[in-house]
Design a protein around this motif. Structure first.
Motif, PDB file in Angstrom:
ATOM      1  N   LYS A  14       0.839  -1.193   0.000  1.00  0.00           N
ATOM      2  CA  LYS A  14       0.000   0.000   0.000  1.00  0.00           C
ATOM      3  C   LYS A  14       0.880   1.252   0.000  1.00  0.00           C
ATOM      4  O   LYS A  14       1.637   1.477   0.943  1.00  0.00           O
ATOM      5  CB  LYS A  14      -0.927   0.014   1.216  1.00  0.00           C
ATOM      6  N   PRO A  56       2.010   6.744  -6.138  1.00  0.00           N
ATOM      7  CA  PRO A  56       3.129   6.129  -6.865  1.00  0.00           C
ATOM      8  C   PRO A  56       4.381   6.976  -6.763  1.00  0.00           C
ATOM      9  O   PRO A  56       4.344   8.194  -6.927  1.00  0.00           O
ATOM     10  CB  PRO A  56       2.599   6.067  -8.305  1.00  0.00           C
ATOM     11  N   CYS A 106       2.916  -0.369 -14.337  1.00  0.00           N
ATOM     12  CA  CYS A 106       4.099  -0.574 -13.514  1.00  0.00           C
ATOM     13  C   CYS A 106       4.864   0.737 -13.357  1.00  0.00           C
ATOM     14  O   CYS A 106       4.612   1.718 -14.049  1.00  0.00           O
ATOM     15  CB  CYS A 106       5.011  -1.644 -14.133  1.00  0.00           C
ATOM     16  N   ARG A 149       1.250  -2.969 -10.286  1.00  0.00           N
ATOM     17  CA  ARG A 149       0.097  -2.800  -9.416  1.00  0.00           C
ATOM     18  C   ARG A 149      -1.058  -3.686  -9.860  1.00  0.00           C
ATOM     19  O   ARG A 149      -1.351  -3.795 -11.046  1.00  0.00           O
ATOM     20  CB  ARG A 149      -0.339  -1.334  -9.420  1.00  0.00           C
ATOM     21  N   THR A 157      -2.704  -2.655  -5.196  1.00  0.00           N
ATOM     22  CA  THR A 157      -1.624  -3.240  -4.402  1.00  0.00           C
ATOM     23  C   THR A 157      -0.379  -3.388  -5.266  1.00  0.00           C
ATOM     24  O   THR A 157      -0.450  -3.892  -6.392  1.00  0.00           O
ATOM     25  CB  THR A 157      -2.053  -4.615  -3.852  1.00  0.00           C
ATOM     26  N   TRP A 158       0.763  -2.953  -4.731  1.00  0.00           N
ATOM     27  CA  TRP A 158       2.018  -2.981  -5.482  1.00  0.00           C
ATOM     28  C   TRP A 158       2.818  -4.237  -5.156  1.00  0.00           C
ATOM     29  O   TRP A 158       2.995  -4.602  -3.996  1.00  0.00           O
ATOM     30  CB  TRP A 158       2.857  -1.746  -5.173  1.00  0.00           C
TER      31      TRP A 158
END
Length: 755
Positions: free
Chosen positions: A327, A331, A446, A519, A523-524
């Motif tokens: 989280k 970005p 991304c 992502r 969520t990454w």
């Protein structure tokens, strides 16, 4: 003896098995005596959550050996009878011979002398006649011992529940076994019996969890006789090797076996509790097969009926656990970014993967401890880790390089353990890591994040956004001709993102290392890693991190490996067809067109040929230093003087041309082979977009001039769909006649930065 569904030899869930014997006469109406000797272990302390048990804590636990080692668990229900799981003994629909199995009773540690334990041969194995596979239920088995067990302080039977016995939802029960402590992570020496506390889940709540697509994109329909135990957030569960073992619940000072470990989706995964065979529904079946044994299993009356609680949540209201990792507030503001400070070296950028562990390139640290005169332990005293929102630097307790770090660039990884765990409830936070079967979808959004040394800080205007290209396109660009492309669920060989900001700025980042963050549903995930020696070849190839997930999980015992969250594969079957790689040159595969083209560049080999500043022609990149164009488009009629020419690559069709640049065109004719690659068949003749000069007759001239050009062999003829299209008819070359050499023009370019 594959104990699991969908993930062979993985998590096994425990289920209460139906029915057991009430007394030695096995008469349903006869009352049991008051001094039943079942379900009463030697008093001992217990620790919640996947830890060593105390000797004698679970005296009914049995280890079932096959081929000289532990394979499944079981529970002693009478001196001559053991309860276990059917899938342990059924292979390809056939029941294995009982003589091949041994039961070890009273064992705590399976390493070394088995003090107090004893071994019994198995005389018979019984499974329900309708059992076929675990997901269809009936996964239980009765084993009759060749001679009765010797009862004592560490060998005692467990109590069995009657068919009318009800275990309240939310009851805290315990599962035990010698199975894997994590997926594909065996229990280490000395192989001490493990215990874990699990909570019973109601049928509606459990079905709700399994109705959501999760690991492997699968759902499950719970059947009567199945029981769920675990937690929506996961991280505590049974696993491979625990199959057949007991799930027991304490009531009235006695322990009743509620379930038998059966199967599951992975081990300890979020929203995927373990599935167990419920014991109570099988009371009659157990009685029928054990009747006549003296003494037999005991089925004490339930001490008291479970208190009615609030109604089970309906499916739409059930509690779904969401990822706690990955989280980020925005970005580029990565709350897991870690800087490892080693005296005498530049900071090394890594990522926080759990409360106590940081992942970073091993190449940052191996040189620090390579000298025999320097002790790594002494070096670590001076190391510090800087984490977001932490006022003080963290100290390092241990460095664990990947075993292949020194010779495999794709394994240039090390884990650093912090002296004290950090609180992840706010900042910093851990990044999510992918399981080996994770499939990052083409088109996934991304970003780049700093990794290792030398990566400059990225300001708001230089945040590199990316879009993943298809696995086929990425794999074949770097793989050999004819290689099979990994299917979804198989670890990929590379991940290829397209970074538009970098291309527009003309930058290469050749002196920097980066990590690839992708992502899924907000969520990454730390998806891939790129070293600083990959050059400028485009698209960038990142080494997938998912192949190292098991190693990270084994070392850290707490890293956040998360299931795939996005499953939109597009048209059914589109991503599951086996594909092979097209022809290639020394510079990579040719004729590859990305399925998800970046920035509207539909054909990556098209070039804009700007002639003397007054017109634009279409060219074709046939080798890193050569572009093919139509002569009539480049040279003025009757002229032999080559005008001033500029060639632009990688932008054809991406942006409109100025009005002062008329398009002279001369479009190419491209046909697709059955293998998926595109072949240049012809160039438009003067004044027409429908008649083409064939390329085939000029093969010798092109090959002689451009040694690097790839000529498709005749066996690789283009594929024409059976739909009747005449776009590329087989006799295309003859239709337009043979083109003179002067119809084509080869442009020699200055040395290219390949991209």
């Amino acid at each position: 003896m594959s104990p699991h569904l969908w993930l062979p030899l993985a998590i096994l869930a425990i289920h209460p098995t139906p029915g057991a014997l009430e007394d030695s006469a096995f008469t349903p109406t006869q009352e049991e005596p008051e001094d039943l000797d079942c379900g009463r272990p030697t008093p001992s302390a217990r620790i919640v959550g996947g830890s060593d048990s105390q000797p004698g804590a679970w005296p009914w636990q049995v280890s079932l050996h096959h081929g000289g080692g532990h394979v499944c668990g079981g529970s002693l229900i009478a001196p001559s009878w053991i309860l276990s799981a059917a899938h342990c003994f059924v292979t390809n629909g056939s029941l294995e011979p009982a003589a091949e199995w041994m039961a070890v009773l009273g064992v705590h540690s399976q390493d070394g002398p088995l003090e107090g334990a004893h071994v019994r041969a198995v005389a018979a194995i019984l499974v329900p006649p309708n059992y076929s596979k675990v997901e269809l239920g009936g996964d239980l088995a009765l084993l009759r011992l060749a001679s009765p067990a010797r009862l004592g302080p560490v060998v005692r039977p467990v109590c069995l529940p009657r068919a009318s016995h009800r275990f309240a939802h939310g009851t805290a029960c315990w599962a035990t076994g010698w199975g894997d402590v994590q997926e594909a992570d065996p229990l280490p020496l000395p192989w001490v019996l493990q215990e874990v506390e699990l909570r019973l889940l109601g049928e509606a709540a459990c079905q709700c969890l399994f109705s959501r697509r999760g690991p492997f994109n699968l759902t499950l329909q719970l059947l009567p006789g199945m029981l769920c135990a675990g937690y929506p957030e996961g991280r505590r569960d049974t696993c491979q090797g625990d199959s057949g073992g007991p799930l027991v619940c304490e009531e009235g000072g006695r322990w009743f076996q509620a379930g038998i470990t059966s199967f599951g989706f992975g081990c300890g995964r979020r929203n995927r509790p373990g599935i167990f065979t419920a014991v109570a529904p099988y009371e009659a079946w157990i009685r029928d097969h054990v009747s006549g044994s003296q003494p037999g299993p005991t089925f004490p009356k339930q001490p008291q009926e479970p208190q009615p609680g609030p109604g089970e949540p309906r499916e739409e209201n059930c509690t779904i656990a969401h990822p706690t990792c990955g989280k980020a507030p925005q970005p580029g503001a990565w709350p897991w970014e870690a800087q490892v400070m080693v005296p005498g070296s530049r900071p090394c950028h890594g990522a926080l993967v759990s409360e106590s562990w940081v992942l970073a390139p091993a190449s940052c640290f191996l040189e620090s401890s390579a000298s025999p005169s320097r002790s790594p332990a002494r070096d670590l005293e001076a190391w510090r880790v800087l984490l977001p929102a932490r006022a003080r630097a963290e100290r390092v307790a241990r460095l664990v390089p990947h075993e292949n770090a020194s010779w495999d660039d794709a394994a240039d990884l090390a884990l650093l353990q912090l002296r004290a765990p950090v609180n992840l409830s706010a900042l910093p936070r851990a990044v999510c890591l992918p399981h080996p079967e994770h499939y990052f979808l083409p088109g996934s959004r991304c970003r780049l994040a700093r990794w290792g040394r030398g990566g400059p800080a990225l300001g708001p205007d230089t945040q590199l956004e990316a879009e993943l290209l298809s696995g086929w396109w990425c794999h074949c660009l770097y793989s050999r001709q004819g290689a099979s492309v990994p299917l979804p669920g198989d670890p990929p060989h590379a991940l290829c993102p397209a970074y538009q900001e970098e291309e527009e700025a003309g930058r290469c980042w050749n002196d920097s290392s980066w990590s690839l963050l992708c992502r899924e549903e907000g969520t990454w995930f730390l998806a891939g890693l790129r070293d600083s020696f990959s050059g400028c070849l485009r698209p960038r190839a990142f080494s997938p991190l998912q192949t190292h997930g098991p190693w990270i999980s084994h070392v850290t015992r707490g890293a956040y490996l998360e299931d795939q969250l996005a499953w939109d594969w597009g048209p059914e079957g589109e991503e599951t067809v086996t594909q092979t790689c097209p022809p290639r040159t020394v510079h990579g595969a040719c004729g590859l067109r990305p399925e998800a083209p970046p920035s509207r560049v539909l054909w990556p080999w098209l070039a804009e040929v700007h002639v003397a500043g007054d017109r634009v022609c279409t060219g074709i990149l046939v080798a890193p230093g050569w572009v093919l164009a139509a002569t009539h488009c480049v040279l003025r009629l009757g002229s032999t003087t080559v005008p001033y020419i500029e060639v632009y690559l990688g932008r054809a069709g991406a942006s409109p041309l100025p009005h002062s640049h008329p398009v002279a065109s001369a479009p190419p004719l491209l046909c697709q082979t059955e293998g998926g690659s595109w072949v240049l068949m012809g160039m438009a003749v003067r004044g027409s977009n429908e008649l083409f000069a064939a390329i085939g007759p000029e093969e010798a001239w092109i090959s002689q001039t451009v040694g690097e050009a790839h000529i498709l062999p005749h066996s690789g003829a283009p594929y024409w769909s059976p739909g009747g299209s005449n776009l590329c008819p087989p006799d295309m070359a003859g239709a337009s006649g043979s083109a003179p050499a002067a119809a084509l023009f080869l442009l020699l370019l200055p040395p290219l930065i390949q991209g």
